[in-house]
Design a protein around this motif. Structure first.
Motif, PDB file in Angstrom:
ATOM      1  N   ARG A 453       0.825  -1.207   0.000  1.00 20.91           N
ATOM      2  CA  ARG A 453       0.000   0.000   0.000  1.00 20.91           C
ATOM      3  C   ARG A 453       0.863   1.263   0.000  1.00 20.91           C
ATOM      4  O   ARG A 453       0.401   2.346   0.328  1.00 20.91           O
ATOM      5  N   ARG A 454       2.102   1.104  -0.352  1.00 22.97           N
ATOM      6  CA  ARG A 454       3.003   2.250  -0.429  1.00 22.97           C
ATOM      7  C   ARG A 454       2.527   3.189  -1.531  1.00 22.97           C
ATOM      8  O   ARG A 454       2.133   2.756  -2.612  1.00 22.97           O
ATOM      9  N   LEU A 455       2.596   4.499  -1.280  1.00 23.28           N
ATOM     10  CA  LEU A 455       2.093   5.476  -2.236  1.00 23.28           C
ATOM     11  C   LEU A 455       3.026   5.654  -3.429  1.00 23.28           C
ATOM     12  O   LEU A 455       2.593   6.084  -4.495  1.00 23.28           O
ATOM     13  N   SER A 456       4.300   5.381  -3.235  1.00 22.45           N
ATOM     14  CA  SER A 456       5.278   5.505  -4.315  1.00 22.45           C
ATOM     15  C   SER A 456       6.295   4.387  -4.177  1.00 22.45           C
ATOM     16  O   SER A 456       6.740   4.076  -3.073  1.00 22.45           O
ATOM     17  N   CYS A 457       6.684   3.816  -5.299  1.00 19.30           N
ATOM     18  CA  CYS A 457       7.698   2.763  -5.279  1.00 19.30           C
ATOM     19  C   CYS A 457       9.112   3.333  -5.388  1.00 19.30           C
ATOM     20  O   CYS A 457      10.083   2.579  -5.326  1.00 19.30           O
ATOM     21  N   VAL A 458       9.228   4.650  -5.553  1.00 20.61           N
ATOM     22  CA  VAL A 458      10.552   5.261  -5.752  1.00 20.61           C
ATOM     23  C   VAL A 458      10.839   6.395  -4.784  1.00 20.61           C
ATOM     24  O   VAL A 458      11.914   7.000  -4.834  1.00 20.61           O
ATOM     25  N   TYR A 459       9.905   6.718  -3.907  1.00 19.46           N
ATOM     26  CA  TYR A 459      10.118   7.799  -2.944  1.00 19.46           C
ATOM     27  C   TYR A 459       9.792   7.301  -1.543  1.00 19.46           C
ATOM     28  O   TYR A 459       8.782   6.620  -1.361  1.00 19.46           O
ATOM     29  N   PRO A 460      10.620   7.637  -0.521  1.00 15.64           N
ATOM     30  CA  PRO A 460      11.811   8.506  -0.562  1.00 15.64           C
ATOM     31  C   PRO A 460      13.033   7.839  -1.164  1.00 15.64           C
ATOM     32  O   PRO A 460      14.036   8.504  -1.412  1.00 15.64           O
ATOM     33  N   SER A 461      12.967   6.537  -1.377  1.00 11.70           N
ATOM     34  CA  SER A 461      14.030   5.825  -2.079  1.00 11.70           C
ATOM     35  C   SER A 461      13.384   4.712  -2.886  1.00 11.70           C
ATOM     36  O   SER A 461      12.219   4.359  -2.666  1.00 11.70           O
ATOM     37  N   ILE A 462      14.118   4.174  -3.830  1.00 12.67           N
ATOM     38  CA  ILE A 462      13.571   3.117  -4.680  1.00 12.67           C
ATOM     39  C   ILE A 462      13.426   1.835  -3.862  1.00 12.67           C
ATOM     40  O   ILE A 462      14.361   1.388  -3.209  1.00 12.67           O
ATOM     41  N   CYS A 463      12.240   1.268  -3.879  1.00 16.33           N
ATOM     42  CA  CYS A 463      11.964   0.032  -3.146  1.00 16.33           C
ATOM     43  C   CYS A 463      12.874  -1.088  -3.645  1.00 16.33           C
ATOM     44  O   CYS A 463      13.105  -1.220  -4.856  1.00 16.33           O
ATOM     45  N   HIS A 464      13.385  -1.890  -2.710  1.00 18.18           N
ATOM     46  CA  HIS A 464      14.299  -2.961  -3.108  1.00 18.18           C
ATOM     47  C   HIS A 464      13.587  -4.070  -3.883  1.00 18.18           C
ATOM     48  O   HIS A 464      14.241  -4.916  -4.492  1.00 18.18           O
ATOM     49  N   HIS A 465      12.260  -4.065  -3.874  1.00 21.14           N
ATOM     50  CA  HIS A 465      11.516  -5.036  -4.681  1.00 21.14           C
ATOM     51  C   HIS A 465      11.385  -4.587  -6.133  1.00 21.14           C
ATOM     52  O   HIS A 465      10.976  -5.377  -6.985  1.00 21.14           O
ATOM     53  N   MET A 466      11.687  -3.314  -6.412  1.00 19.13           N
ATOM     54  CA  MET A 466      11.441  -2.774  -7.744  1.00 19.13           C
ATOM     55  C   MET A 466      12.573  -3.122  -8.709  1.00 19.13           C
ATOM     56  O   MET A 466      13.749  -2.931  -8.403  1.00 19.13           O
ATOM     57  N   ASP A 467      12.211  -3.615  -9.865  1.00 19.22           N
ATOM     58  CA  ASP A 467      13.174  -3.938 -10.912  1.00 19.22           C
ATOM     59  C   ASP A 467      13.613  -2.640 -11.588  1.00 19.22           C
ATOM     60  O   ASP A 467      12.781  -1.845 -12.032  1.00 19.22           O
ATOM     61  N   THR A 468      14.913  -2.405 -11.661  1.00 25.33           N
ATOM     62  CA  THR A 468      15.429  -1.200 -12.316  1.00 25.33           C
ATOM     63  C   THR A 468      16.294  -1.542 -13.530  1.00 25.33           C
ATOM     64  O   THR A 468      17.003  -0.679 -14.048  1.00 25.33           O
ATOM     65  N   ASP A 469      16.235  -2.777 -13.980  1.00 30.03           N
ATOM     66  CA  ASP A 469      17.014  -3.220 -15.138  1.00 30.03           C
ATOM     67  C   ASP A 469      16.315  -2.748 -16.418  1.00 30.03           C
ATOM     68  O   ASP A 469      15.242  -3.242 -16.775  1.00 30.03           O
ATOM     69  N   HIS A 470      16.929  -1.803 -17.124  1.00 26.83           N
ATOM     70  CA  HIS A 470      16.325  -1.212 -18.319  1.00 26.83           C
ATOM     71  C   HIS A 470      16.568  -2.030 -19.586  1.00 26.83           C
ATOM     72  O   HIS A 470      16.308  -1.526 -20.694  1.00 26.83           O
ATOM     73  N   THR A 471      17.042  -3.256 -19.455  1.00 25.18           N
ATOM     74  CA  THR A 471      17.349  -4.063 -20.641  1.00 25.18           C
ATOM     75  C   THR A 471      16.170  -4.159 -21.615  1.00 25.18           C
ATOM     76  O   THR A 471      16.362  -3.999 -22.830  1.00 25.18           O
ATOM     77  N   PRO A 472      14.923  -4.429 -21.145  1.00 23.23           N
ATOM     78  CA  PRO A 472      13.810  -4.499 -22.109  1.00 23.23           C
ATOM     79  C   PRO A 472      13.623  -3.209 -22.903  1.00 23.23           C
ATOM     80  O   PRO A 472      13.315  -3.251 -24.100  1.00 23.23           O
ATOM     81  N   THR A 473      13.808  -2.055 -22.254  1.00 21.76           N
ATOM     82  CA  THR A 473      13.648  -0.783 -22.952  1.00 21.76           C
ATOM     83  C   THR A 473      14.781  -0.573 -23.951  1.00 21.76           C
ATOM     84  O   THR A 473      14.549  -0.124 -25.085  1.00 21.76           O
ATOM     85  N   ILE A 474      15.994  -0.883 -23.547  1.00 26.71           N
ATOM     86  CA  ILE A 474      17.142  -0.729 -24.444  1.00 26.71           C
ATOM     87  C   ILE A 474      16.975  -1.622 -25.669  1.00 26.71           C
ATOM     88  O   ILE A 474      17.192  -1.185 -26.818  1.00 26.71           O
ATOM     89  N   GLU A 475      16.570  -2.857 -25.447  1.00 24.59           N
ATOM     90  CA  GLU A 475      16.368  -3.778 -26.573  1.00 24.59           C
ATOM     91  C   GLU A 475      15.245  -3.301 -27.483  1.00 24.59           C
ATOM     92  O   GLU A 475      15.336  -3.431 -28.717  1.00 24.59           O
ATOM     93  N   LEU A 476      14.190  -2.746 -26.891  1.00 29.01           N
ATOM     94  CA  LEU A 476      13.093  -2.206 -27.696  1.00 29.01           C
ATOM     95  C   LEU A 476      13.592  -1.073 -28.584  1.00 29.01           C
ATOM     96  O   LEU A 476      13.289  -1.023 -29.784  1.00 29.01           O
ATOM     97  N   TYR A 477      14.349  -0.144 -28.018  1.00 32.02           N
ATOM     98  CA  TYR A 477      14.881   0.972 -28.796  1.00 32.02           C
ATOM     99  C   TYR A 477      15.728   0.472 -29.960  1.00 32.02           C
ATOM    100  O   TYR A 477      15.631   0.983 -31.092  1.00 32.02           O
ATOM    101  N   ARG A 478      16.559  -0.524 -29.695  1.00 31.94           N
ATOM    102  CA  ARG A 478      17.457  -1.033 -30.739  1.00 31.94           C
ATOM    103  C   ARG A 478      16.688  -1.714 -31.863  1.00 31.94           C
ATOM    104  O   ARG A 478      17.016  -1.534 -33.045  1.00 31.94           O
ATOM    105  N   GLU A 479      15.662  -2.476 -31.497  1.00 35.27           N
ATOM    106  CA  GLU A 479      14.846  -3.122 -32.525  1.00 35.27           C
ATOM    107  C   GLU A 479      14.051  -2.098 -33.320  1.00 35.27           C
ATOM    108  O   GLU A 479      13.871  -2.241 -34.533  1.00 35.27           O
ATOM    109  N   ALA A 480      13.585  -1.066 -32.639  1.00 36.69           N
ATOM    110  CA  ALA A 480      12.810  -0.029 -33.323  1.00 36.69           C
ATOM    111  C   ALA A 480      13.666   0.704 -34.351  1.00 36.69           C
ATOM    112  O   ALA A 480      13.184   1.069 -35.437  1.00 36.69           O
ATOM    113  N   ARG A 481      14.935   0.906 -34.029  1.00 36.45           N
ATOM    114  CA  ARG A 481      15.818   1.617 -34.965  1.00 36.45           C
ATOM    115  C   ARG A 481      16.108   0.787 -36.221  1.00 36.45           C
ATOM    116  O   ARG A 481      16.511   1.334 -37.248  1.00 36.45           O
ATOM    117  N   LYS A 482      15.894  -0.518 -36.119  1.00 37.98           N
ATOM    118  CA  LYS A 482      16.170  -1.395 -37.267  1.00 37.98           C
ATOM    119  C   LYS A 482      15.028  -1.428 -38.282  1.00 37.98           C
ATOM    120  O   LYS A 482      15.204  -1.944 -39.393  1.00 37.98           O
TER     121      LYS A 482
END
Length: 713
Positions: A453-482
Motif C-alpha cells: 500500500r506504499r504510495l510511491s515505489c521510488v520515494y523517498p528511495s527506490i523500493c528494493h523489490h522494484m526492478d530497475t534493469d532497463h534491458t527491455p527498454t534498451i532492446e526495444l529501442y534497438r529493434e525499433a531503430r532497425k
C-alpha cells in the motif's frame, strides 16, 4: 495479483461474424451503409473523433466493436438541447459518456482560472466546443433524449470525481459526479475490462441495477452491498490504543522498504513494522471488506476529515489488496468497488492491435486537430506509473501497476505508422507513456506487489523489490531503430531520472540515439520543502543524471541539453523556496519561456494539501503537520514570476516580494543579484544598462520555443 480474465476471450463476444467498420459511425447515413438499424452502445465525447489508440473513445469503441457490439459516436455535440443526442437513435444497451482525453475544466481554464480560447482536441484548435463539467451536461442531455436508457460515465473527468472532491474552480467540495450526472454507473480508470463486462451482461438481459459487483465501478446505493463487512473510518482515530479492526491504518503498510519511521500510534500487540507486508492475519483480509469514509456532509465543512478521507482513498488503490469504499451522501451512499485488475501483456497487445484507421474521422475534412498532430507519429508502449507524484492524477486514474505491451506489438505499430499514416517522414516522435522509462519495470515480488500500500515505489528511495534493469527498454529501442524506413526514434515522454541512473546503459542509449537536441526531465523544484510534498527526489539525483547525460552526449560528439520542468506555488512551497529556485536557474543559465503554476486537479494528494493545508502522506490528526500553501492570487503570481526572473514584466512584483522577505540585497546589477533596481535613468531598460540577468547570450543554449514546450502537464 488476482488471476484476471482474458480480455479477448471468445465467450464474451456477442457476434463473432460482425466485421470492423471503416470508422465508427457518427451519422445515420454511416449506420445505413453498415446495414445497421440501431446501435448497441453510443459513446458521447467532448473530443473530436480520432480513430487512434491515443484517444479514449476510439479505444473503447473499437474494444466493444471487437466483442460484436454495434458502436456509434456522438463527438462534441451541441449541448444546449437534446436533439444532437438523438442523432443516432436510441441505443439498445447504454450511453457511454466521457468529457474526452482531458478534464473539461482543465481544458477550458488555466491554473489561474483564466479562460482558454483554444482546444487542442477540436478541429482547427477552436475553443468552446464542449461545456464546462461536460460529463454532467452530456449525461443530463442523454437522459432528456431517452430517459429509460442507462448512462455509464467514464474517462478522466468522471474518474477523478467518483467520490466527494475539492473543486478548485468553485473553491468548494462537491459531491460525487454520479449524483449531478444522474448516471447509473461510473467506470473509473482504464475502462476496457469493466466496460466489456458491463456491456456483455446487459446484452444477456441483466438490469444495470444488478451490476453492483464489477471491479473498477462506482454506483449509488441506499445501503452497503450484502455480504460485505465494514470498517468505520468516518472519524479520526483517537490517541492511545486503537482497535485493529476499526483502524484504517492497521494493515496498510505503505512504508514498504521506505526509510521513514513507523507511525507513532501503533496497533496494540502488533510486531514492529517490516519493510513490506506480504502476510496478514487472514489469507486475504481485504476481500469482501469495505471502508466507511467520512460522509460528504462532513468533508465539505471539515478539512481535517477531508484530508483523512483522501489518505484512506489513496491507500486503497492497489488492485491486489484494495478494499471497497463507501461514502454517505445524505440518505444514500457512493459505493466504489475495488479497482479493475490490470491488463496483461496479451491484453495490451490486443487493445493496441485493434483496427484503428489512425486518422481523424473523414467528416472533419482538412481541418487540423492539434492533439492528433502532436501524437500521430508517437507510440504508447505502456500504462500506469508508480512514481506517486502528488500533483499528478495518473495514480488515481491508471494506477501504479505498469502494464506493458510486447516488443512485437510495438514494432508492428511502427510499421503501421510507416505504411498508413499520411506525412510520415521516418521520424517516430515518441516511444513512451506516462513515463518514458518504466517499460517492463515491475515489482520483482508478485506477493509484495499484491499486498503493498506504499504510495510511491521510488520515494523517498527506490523500493528494493522494484526492478530497475532497463534491458527491455534498451532492446526495444534497438529493434525499433532497425525498422526499415525509420530514420530516427525520439523519446518525448518525461524520463524518470532517479530510475535511469540505476542503469547507466539506458542513459547512454538515450543520449547516443534518441535525443533531438533537448531532453525533458522534471525536477519540479530544488528545495526539500516542496519536493517532500511532491514526493520527488532531491537535486543530487538530478546532478547524477546530468553528469551521465553530459558524458555520453560528449562521447557521441553531440551538443544536447536537458530541459527541466518546474512547478511554482506547489503546496509546501514558501516564498523563500521560490527565490532559491530562481537563483539556481540564474546560476545554471536557464531561461524558461513558459512555466506552470500548480493546478489543483480533483482527488490528487497535492490538491488535498492545497485545500486542507494538511499533509495526507502521513497519518492525519487535528495536530498533524500543517502545509504552507500559496492560495492568494498575488502570492501565486509572485511564485510564477520568480521562475521567469529574467522577464522585465516580472521585475516589479519580484522587487516587492524581495523587499517583503528582507532580501533586498538580491536587487542590483551584479551577477549575484536576481533583478535590477527600479531606477530607469531616462527610460533605458535594465537590459540596455547591462543587467547581467537580462542578457541572452549565455542562455541561448537552454532556450526553447513555445512549440517545444506546448504539451500541457
Amino acid at each position: 495479483m488476482h488471476t484476471a480474465p482474458i480480455l479477448f476471450k471468445p465467450e464474451t463476444c456477442v457476434n463473432k461474424q460482425r466485421a470492423a467498420a471503416p470508422f465508427l459511425p457518427m451519422s445515420r447515413e454511416e449506420m445505413q451503409a453498415l446495414g445497421w438499424d440501431s446501435c448497441d452502445v453510443i459513446l458521447v465525447t467532448g473530443d473530436a473523433y480520432v480513430d487512434h489508440p491515443s484517444f479514449g473513445m476510439a479505444v473503447i469503441g473499437r474494444m466493444l466493436e471487437a466483442k460484436g457490439f454495434r458502436v456509434g459516436i456522438i463527438a462534441q455535440p451541441d449541448w444546449t438541447n437534446k436533439e444532437p443526442f438523438m442523432r443516432l437513435g436510441k441505443p439498445n444497451l447504454f450511453f457511454g459518456v466521457t468529457a474526452g482525453n482531458m478534464d473539461s475544466m482543465i481544458n477550458r481554464y488555466t491554473a489561474d482560472r483564466k479562460l482558454r480560447h483554444d482546444d487542442a482536441y477540436t478541429p482547427n484548435n477552436e475553443g468552446g466546443k464542449r461545456p464546462d463539467r461536460a460529463v454532467i451536461v452530456y449525461s443530463q442531455r442523454c437522459k432528456e433524449a431517452y430517459k429509460d436508457v442507462p448512462v455509464v460515465l467514464g474517462g478522466i473527468e468522471a474518474s477523478l470525481r467518483r467520490i466527494a472532491h475539492y473543486d478548485y474552480w468553485s473553491d468548494k467540495v462537491r459531491r460525487s459526479v454520479l449524483f449531478d450526472a444522474k448516471a447509473e454507473l461510473l467506470i473509473y480508470g482504464n475502462a476496457e475490462r469493466p466496460l466489456v463486462e458491463v456491456a456483455y451482461r446487459l446484452s444477456q438481459g441483466e438490469d444495470i441495477a444488478e451490476l453492483d459487483d464489477v471491479r473498477g465501478t462506482a454506483l449509488i446505493r441506499k445501503q452497503p452491498l450484502a455480504g460485505w463487512s465494514g470498517l468505520d473510518s468516518s472519524h479520526l482515530d483517537k490517541p492511545g490504543k486503537i482497535d485493529p479492526i476499526s483502524s484504517p491504518y492497521a494493515d496498510t503498510e505503505e512504508n514498504c522498504a521506505s526509510q521513514e519511521p513507523p507511525e507513532t500510534e501503533s496497533i496494540a500487540g502488533e510486531a514492529q513494522a517490516k519493510p513490506i507486508v506480504v502476510q496478514l492475519d487472514k489469507k486475504r483480509p481485504w476481500e469482501n471488506v469495505y471502508i466507511n469514509l467520512p460522509a460528504y456532509e462532513q468533508v465539505k465543512v471539515n478539512q481535517v476529515l477531508y484530508a483523512h478521507a483522501s489518505r484512506i482513498f489513496h491507500l486503497e488503490t492497489n488492485p491486489g489488496c484494495a478494499r471497497a469504499l463507501a461514502q454517505r451522501h445524505g440518505d444514500r451512499i457512493v459505493w466504489l468497488n475495488p479497482p479493475a485488475l490490470p491488463l496483461s501483456t496479451e491484453d495490451m497487445d490486443g487493445v493496441f492491435g485493434l483496427p484503428y484507421q489512425r486518422i481523424p474521422h473523414p467528416s472533419y475534412g482538412k481541418a487540423k486537430i492539434p492533439a492528433y498532430e502532436m501524437i500521430k507519429f508517437s507510440i504508447n508502449i505502456m500504462r500506469g506509473c508508480y512514481g506517486g507524484c502528488t500533483f499528478c492524477s495518473i495514480t488515481e486514474h491508471e494506477g501504479r501497476i505498469i502494464q506493458s505491451r510486447s516488443q512485437q506489438s510495438i514494432i508492428g505499430e511502427i510499421e503501421q505508422i510507416r505504411d498508413q499514416v499520411p506525412g510520415f517522414t521516418g521520424v517516430i516522435s515518441d516511444l513512451g507513456g506516462p513515463t518514458a522509462n518504466m517499460y517492463r519495470l515491475n515489482c520483482k515480488s508478485p506477493k509484495a506487489e499484491e499486498t503493498c500500500r506504499r504510495l510511491s515505489c521510488v520515494y523517498p528511495s527506490i523500493c528494493h523489490h522494484m526492478d530497475t534493469d532497463h534491458t527491455p527498454t534498451i532492446e526495444l529501442y534497438r529493434e525499433a531503430r532497425k525498422v526499415e524506413g525509420v530514420k530516427k526514434i525520439l523519446i518525448a515522454s518525461g524520463v524518470r531520472y532517479d530510475l535511469a541512473i540505476e542503469d547507466p546503459r539506458y542513459v547512454k542509449e538515450l543520449a547516443l540515439h534518441h535525443v533531438g537536441g533537448y531532453l525533458k526531465i522534471a525536477p519540479e523544484h530544488t528545495e526539500e520543502g516542496p519536493l517532500s510534498k511532491m514526493m520527488k527526489p532531491g537535486m543530487s539525483t538530478y546532478y547524477k543524471f546530468k553528469e551521465l547525460f553530459d558524458k555520453y552526449s560528449k562521447e557521441a560528439g553531440k551538443k544536447q541539453y536537458l530541459i527541466p520542468y518546474f512547478i511554482s506555488a506547489h503546496p509546501g512551497t514558501k516564498d523563500e523556496d521560490m527565490v532559491t529556485l530562481a537563483l539556481w536557474l540564474k546560476k545554471n543559465k536557464f531561461k524558461l519561456d513558459q512555466v506552470q503554476n500548480f493546478y489543483p486537479s480533483p482527488l490528487a494528494n497535492a490538491t488535498t494539501m492545497y485545500h486542507t493545508e494538511r499533509n495526507p502522506l502521513h497519518k492525519v490528526t487535528h495536530t498533524s503537520e500543517r502545509v504552507s500553501v500559496a492560495k492568494k492570487g498575488r502570492q501565486r503570481r509572485l511564485h510564477k514570476a520568480l521562475l521567469r526572473y529574467h522577464d522585465e514584466k516580472n521585475w516589479p512584483i519580484i522587487r516587492e516580494g524581495l523587499n517583503n522577505m528582507g532580501l533586498s540585497k538580491l536587487i542590483g546589477n551584479g551577477l549575484h543579484h536576481l533583478v535590477p533596481p527600479d531606477n530607469r535613468r531616462g527610460g533605458r531598460t535594465a537590459a540596455q544598462r547591462g543587467f547581467k540577468g537580462a542578457k541572452n547570450s549565455q542562455l541561448a543554449a537552454t532556450r526553447f520555443t513555445n512549440k517545444q514546450f506546448k504539451q500541457k502537464r
